[in-house]
Design a protein around this motif. Sequence first.
Motif, mmCIF file in Angstrom:
data_model
loop_
_atom_site.group_PDB
_atom_site.id
_atom_site.type_symbol
_atom_site.label_atom_id
_atom_site.label_comp_id
_atom_site.label_asym_id
_atom_site.label_seq_id
_atom_site.Cartn_x
_atom_site.Cartn_y
_atom_site.Cartn_z
ATOM 1 N N ALA A 9 1.377 68.449 28.686
ATOM 2 C CA ALA A 9 2.725 68.305 29.233
ATOM 3 C C ALA A 9 2.698 67.456 30.499
ATOM 4 N N PHE A 10 1.766 67.741 31.383
ATOM 5 C CA PHE A 10 1.669 66.987 32.628
ATOM 6 C C PHE A 10 1.320 65.521 32.356
ATOM 7 N N LEU A 33 9.022 72.549 28.423
ATOM 8 C CA LEU A 33 8.177 71.567 29.097
ATOM 9 C C LEU A 33 8.179 71.796 30.604
ATOM 10 N N SER A 34 9.356 72.043 31.177
ATOM 11 C CA SER A 34 9.455 72.293 32.612
ATOM 12 C C SER A 34 8.660 73.525 33.005
ATOM 13 N N ARG A 35 8.720 74.561 32.158
ATOM 14 C CA ARG A 35 7.995 75.795 32.448
ATOM 15 C C ARG A 35 6.485 75.563 32.435
ATOM 16 N N LEU A 40 1.394 75.149 35.519
ATOM 17 C CA LEU A 40 0.218 74.386 35.938
ATOM 18 C C LEU A 40 0.191 74.237 37.457
ATOM 19 N N GLU A 41 1.343 73.949 38.061
ATOM 20 C CA GLU A 41 1.404 73.814 39.512
ATOM 21 C C GLU A 41 1.083 75.141 40.195
ATOM 22 N N ALA A 42 1.553 76.223 39.595
ATOM 23 C CA ALA A 42 1.264 77.539 40.183
ATOM 24 C C ALA A 42 -0.227 77.856 40.094
ATOM 25 N N ARG A 43 -0.825 77.466 38.972
ATOM 26 C CA ARG A 43 -2.253 77.718 38.791
ATOM 27 C C ARG A 43 -3.080 76.914 39.807
ATOM 28 N N LEU A 44 -2.634 75.693 40.086
ATOM 29 C CA LEU A 44 -3.347 74.829 41.025
ATOM 30 C C LEU A 44 -2.945 75.071 42.479
ATOM 31 N N GLU A 45 -1.831 75.807 42.646
ATOM 32 C CA GLU A 45 -1.307 76.137 43.967
ATOM 33 C C GLU A 45 -0.932 74.879 44.753
ATOM 34 N N ALA A 61 -1.441 65.083 45.247
ATOM 35 C CA ALA A 61 -2.246 66.000 44.434
ATOM 36 C C ALA A 61 -2.118 65.651 42.957
ATOM 37 N N GLY A 62 -0.911 65.226 42.535
ATOM 38 C CA GLY A 62 -0.706 64.847 41.143
ATOM 39 C C GLY A 62 -1.529 63.638 40.745
ATOM 40 N N LEU A 63 -1.620 62.657 41.642
ATOM 41 C CA LEU A 63 -2.431 61.471 41.351
ATOM 42 C C LEU A 63 -3.906 61.827 41.199
#
Length: 304
Positions: A9-10, A33-35, A40-45, A61-63
């Motif tokens: 998804a990301f 998809l948004s969820r 994923l963001e929550a898992r990576l904090e 962080a996304g890059l």
Amino acid sequence: MHDFDELKAFAEVMASGSLTRSAQKLGLAKSTLSRRISHLEARLEQPLLRRQANRLLPTEAGLVFHRYCQDMLKLAESSHEALAELREDISGTVTLEVHSALARGWMGQVLDTFMARYPKVELTLRTRDAPPSSLNSHSVHVCLGPMPENGLHQEPLGRLTRGLYASPSYLSQQPLLEHPRDLADHPWIDLLNTTQDGLLLHHENHGNYHFYPPRSRLRVDLTALHLDAIAHGKGIGLLPHWLADKREAHHPGELTPCLPNWQPAPLPITLLYAYGYQPRRVKALLAFLRQTMPRQWQYNEVAA
């Protein structure tokens, strides 16, 4: 441990910049998809995406994470393919690129054997003289000549010895050749400027002689045409001994060596392929190329 659905998804949102387009491509509801991105963001904090106007753009962080995300997805795909191949016959597509000097006399003759041995493999054969700078995991290149470092696995396959050749009928009408300097008085048949920087010839007793061929009136870019021109008495040229022997076997009396004690350095023949995982069909092709290499290319034959 990462969820691969979240990684996909990301990666898709990074490619499209849009939740709507990504959801359509993945066949998901936009909310699903948004969820997945949120999980994923929550898992990576850390936040991975930010909205700007009508697009989603990566945060710093996304890059950083995107590079690792792509590597993980590629590794997962390769592992699935490797496991799937264990349950199947050798099959699929593979591309083989061969230097034109080697294609007709070698690959053209053994190709049918490979196709018969692996009936479920689809092979694309191309001639290519310039070495590639990259190859995918389904491709192999057979290179002729010195190879600079290019990020690919370079496996020595053999060496191609060469010599000076002419037609006996041509030589019968010319003064006797006794030394490489005498070549300057003869028409030179050039394989597309491959000797434009000169040709270093070596004699066991007399050392080296750097021959600079005269400007050629006939320059060709195909080895077969080069061979034909020399055999038809157009002048003198440089040929692989292996190809000259094959020509003589089918058309006796068309070629004869000139100054056989003066030899240029052999050209290395190299297999190029990507590092890392190799599909079974590529492993089969590499093994086949090693097995069917002409005896004259082998290092021990050169040394003899």
